[in-house]
Scaffold this motif. Structure first.
Motif, PDB file in Angstrom:
ATOM      1  N   VAL A   6       0.853  -1.185   0.000  1.00 56.27           N
ATOM      2  CA  VAL A   6       0.000   0.000   0.000  1.00 56.27           C
ATOM      3  C   VAL A   6       0.891   1.238   0.000  1.00 56.27           C
ATOM      4  CG1 VAL A   6      -1.727   1.307   1.313  1.00 56.27           C
ATOM      5  CG2 VAL A   6      -1.846  -1.190   1.241  1.00 56.27           C
ATOM      6  N   LEU A   7       0.485   2.235  -0.789  1.00 57.30           N
ATOM      7  CA  LEU A   7       1.148   3.541  -0.788  1.00 57.30           C
ATOM      8  C   LEU A   7       0.135   4.585  -0.340  1.00 57.30           C
ATOM      9  CD1 LEU A   7       3.511   5.461  -1.550  1.00 57.30           C
ATOM     10  CD2 LEU A   7       2.504   5.589  -3.844  1.00 57.30           C
ATOM     11  N   ILE A   8       0.544   5.431   0.602  1.00 58.76           N
ATOM     12  CA  ILE A   8      -0.287   6.558   1.037  1.00 58.76           C
ATOM     13  C   ILE A   8       0.430   7.834   0.606  1.00 58.76           C
ATOM     14  CG2 ILE A   8      -1.454   7.681   2.971  1.00 58.76           C
ATOM     15  CD1 ILE A   8      -0.467   5.143   4.605  1.00 58.76           C
ATOM     16  N   VAL A   9      -0.275   8.701  -0.119  1.00 62.79           N
ATOM     17  CA  VAL A   9       0.287   9.998  -0.494  1.00 62.79           C
ATOM     18  C   VAL A   9      -0.647  11.059   0.090  1.00 62.79           C
ATOM     19  CG1 VAL A   9       1.060  11.502  -2.358  1.00 62.79           C
ATOM     20  CG2 VAL A   9       1.190   9.009  -2.643  1.00 62.79           C
ATOM     21  N   ASP A  10      -0.190  11.708   1.160  1.00 65.34           N
ATOM     22  CA  ASP A  10      -0.998  12.699   1.864  1.00 65.34           C
ATOM     23  C   ASP A  10      -0.027  13.608   2.612  1.00 65.34           C
ATOM     24  OD1 ASP A  10      -2.675  14.075   3.766  1.00 65.34           O
ATOM     25  OD2 ASP A  10      -4.141  12.456   3.597  1.00 65.34           O
ATOM     26  N   ASN A  34       4.670  12.200   2.024  1.00 66.26           N
ATOM     27  CA  ASN A  34       3.953  13.424   2.360  1.00 66.26           C
ATOM     28  C   ASN A  34       4.141  14.538   1.334  1.00 66.26           C
ATOM     29  OD1 ASN A  34       5.072  12.254   5.318  1.00 66.26           O
ATOM     30  ND2 ASN A  34       2.899  12.578   5.110  1.00 66.26           N
ATOM     31  N   ASP A  35       4.576  14.183   0.134  1.00 67.07           N
ATOM     32  CA  ASP A  35       4.832  15.169  -0.916  1.00 67.07           C
ATOM     33  C   ASP A  35       4.313  14.611  -2.246  1.00 67.07           C
ATOM     34  OD1 ASP A  35       6.653  17.552  -1.968  1.00 67.07           O
ATOM     35  OD2 ASP A  35       7.057  15.793  -3.220  1.00 67.07           O
ATOM     36  N   GLY A  36       3.595  15.431  -3.001  1.00 66.65           N
ATOM     37  CA  GLY A  36       2.996  14.979  -4.253  1.00 66.65           C
ATOM     38  C   GLY A  36       3.994  14.534  -5.304  1.00 66.65           C
ATOM     39  N   HIS A  37       5.061  15.315  -5.505  1.00 63.37           N
ATOM     40  CA  HIS A  37       6.077  14.938  -6.505  1.00 63.37           C
ATOM     41  C   HIS A  37       6.715  13.597  -6.152  1.00 63.37           C
ATOM     42  CE1 HIS A  37       6.366  18.164  -9.410  1.00 63.37           C
ATOM     43  NE2 HIS A  37       6.270  19.054  -8.444  1.00 63.37           N
ATOM     44  N   GLU A  38       7.079  13.449  -4.875  1.00 59.80           N
ATOM     45  CA  GLU A  38       7.685  12.189  -4.434  1.00 59.80           C
ATOM     46  C   GLU A  38       6.697  11.036  -4.604  1.00 59.80           C
ATOM     47  OE1 GLU A  38       9.411  12.315  -0.500  1.00 59.80           O
ATOM     48  OE2 GLU A  38      10.166  14.347  -0.880  1.00 59.80           O
ATOM     49  N   GLY A  39       5.422  11.307  -4.361  1.00 58.91           N
ATOM     50  CA  GLY A  39       4.390  10.280  -4.531  1.00 58.91           C
ATOM     51  C   GLY A  39       4.306   9.800  -5.967  1.00 58.91           C
ATOM     52  N   LEU A  40       4.358  10.726  -6.914  1.00 57.25           N
ATOM     53  CA  LEU A  40       4.301  10.366  -8.337  1.00 57.25           C
ATOM     54  C   LEU A  40       5.521   9.533  -8.724  1.00 57.25           C
ATOM     55  CD1 LEU A  40       2.796  10.560 -11.026  1.00 57.25           C
ATOM     56  CD2 LEU A  40       4.053  12.678 -11.479  1.00 57.25           C
ATOM     57  N   VAL A  41       6.698   9.924  -8.258  1.00 54.43           N
ATOM     58  CA  VAL A  41       7.920   9.162  -8.535  1.00 54.43           C
ATOM     59  C   VAL A  41       7.775   7.741  -7.987  1.00 54.43           C
ATOM     60  CG1 VAL A  41      10.381   8.975  -7.955  1.00 54.43           C
ATOM     61  CG2 VAL A  41       9.428  11.175  -8.683  1.00 54.43           C
ATOM     62  N   GLU A  42       7.238   7.639  -6.796  1.00 53.66           N
ATOM     63  CA  GLU A  42       7.060   6.326  -6.161  1.00 53.66           C
ATOM     64  C   GLU A  42       6.088   5.454  -6.962  1.00 53.66           C
ATOM     65  OE1 GLU A  42       7.822   3.378  -3.461  1.00 53.66           O
ATOM     66  OE2 GLU A  42       8.866   5.282  -3.617  1.00 53.66           O
ATOM     67  N   TYR A  60       2.008  20.190  -5.276  1.00 56.19           N
ATOM     68  CA  TYR A  60       1.725  19.199  -6.314  1.00 56.19           C
ATOM     69  C   TYR A  60       0.649  18.278  -5.755  1.00 56.19           C
ATOM     70  CZ  TYR A  60       2.725  16.374 -10.450  1.00 56.19           C
ATOM     71  OH  TYR A  60       2.629  15.719 -11.650  1.00 56.19           O
ATOM     72  N   SER A  61      -0.586  18.495  -6.179  1.00 58.93           N
ATOM     73  CA  SER A  61      -1.742  17.865  -5.535  1.00 58.93           C
ATOM     74  C   SER A  61      -2.031  16.463  -6.060  1.00 58.93           C
ATOM     75  CB  SER A  61      -2.981  18.739  -5.759  1.00 58.93           C
ATOM     76  OG  SER A  61      -3.387  18.632  -7.118  1.00 58.93           O
ATOM     77  N   GLY A  62      -2.960  15.811  -5.388  1.00 59.97           N
ATOM     78  CA  GLY A  62      -3.439  14.518  -5.856  1.00 59.97           C
ATOM     79  C   GLY A  62      -4.053  14.622  -7.237  1.00 59.97           C
ATOM     80  N   ILE A  63      -4.695  15.734  -7.529  1.00 61.66           N
ATOM     81  CA  ILE A  63      -5.273  15.946  -8.867  1.00 61.66           C
ATOM     82  C   ILE A  63      -4.153  16.032  -9.896  1.00 61.66           C
ATOM     83  CG2 ILE A  63      -6.586  17.557 -10.315  1.00 61.66           C
ATOM     84  CD1 ILE A  63      -8.287  18.128  -7.766  1.00 61.66           C
ATOM     85  N   ASP A  64      -3.056  16.722  -9.559  1.00 66.53           N
ATOM     86  CA  ASP A  64      -1.897  16.783 -10.461  1.00 66.53           C
ATOM     87  C   ASP A  64      -1.362  15.377 -10.735  1.00 66.53           C
ATOM     88  OD1 ASP A  64      -1.936  19.608 -10.553  1.00 66.53           O
ATOM     89  OD2 ASP A  64      -0.670  19.750  -8.771  1.00 66.53           O
ATOM     90  N   ILE A  65      -1.276  14.568  -9.694  1.00 69.33           N
ATOM     91  CA  ILE A  65      -0.798  13.187  -9.845  1.00 69.33           C
ATOM     92  C   ILE A  65      -1.724  12.415 -10.779  1.00 69.33           C
ATOM     93  CG2 ILE A  65      -0.486  10.963  -8.650  1.00 69.33           C
ATOM     94  CD1 ILE A  65       0.479  12.625  -6.201  1.00 69.33           C
ATOM     95  N   LEU A  66      -3.034  12.522 -10.564  1.00 70.55           N
ATOM     96  CA  LEU A  66      -3.999  11.801 -11.406  1.00 70.55           C
ATOM     97  C   LEU A  66      -3.907  12.252 -12.859  1.00 70.55           C
ATOM     98  CD1 LEU A  66      -7.084  11.763  -9.028  1.00 70.55           C
ATOM     99  CD2 LEU A  66      -5.676   9.803  -9.696  1.00 70.55           C
TER     100      LEU A  66
END
Length: 122
Positions: A6-10, A34-42, A60-66
């Motif tokens: 599981v990955l949590i990005v928040d 806890n960072d959007g950019h790092e979440g996308l890389v992950e 860098y929001s969750g919407i940006d990631i999506l």
């Protein structure tokens, strides 16, 4: 068979710590970012069985990631959105196209985490 991941990005470290502790207590591998950019890389670099994504992350929001995942045609991930904000129906349809399974409002209860575990991490 390997345990589910599981990955949590928040950006809220209190939330990610509690959710991470819950999954780890259930013997489920869990990473919190806890960072959007790092979440996308992950998301790019590792395979997760479930991604819990906050929409309202500064810079860098969750919407940006999506939107980035959609541009790259990365769909069919088990993405569940955690949000404190109301999601419009039009946005929800856009999210579903990308691979979002559902949107849950914060605060998240342990019972809700248990139901998510049952649904996506069988």
């Amino acid at each position: 068979m390997s345990s589910p991941k599981v990955l949590i990005v928040d950006d809220n470290e209190n939330i990610t710590e509690v959710v991470k502790d819950y999954f780890e207590h259930e013997n489920i591998e869990c990473k919190a970012i806890n960072d959007g950019h790092e979440g996308l890389v992950e998301i790019h670099n590792n395979k997760y069985d479930l991604i819990l994504l906050d929409l309202a992350i500064p810079r860098y929001s969750g919407i940006d990631i999506l939107e980035e995942l959609k541009k790259e045609s990365i769909v069919n991930k088990n993405i569940v959105i955690f949000t404190a904000s109301v999601v419009k129906q039009a946005d929800m349809e856009k999210f579903l196209d990308i691979g979002v399974k559902e949107v849950l409002e914060k605060p998240i209860s342990l019972a809700l985490l248990e139901s998510i575990k049952q649904k996506y991490l069988k």
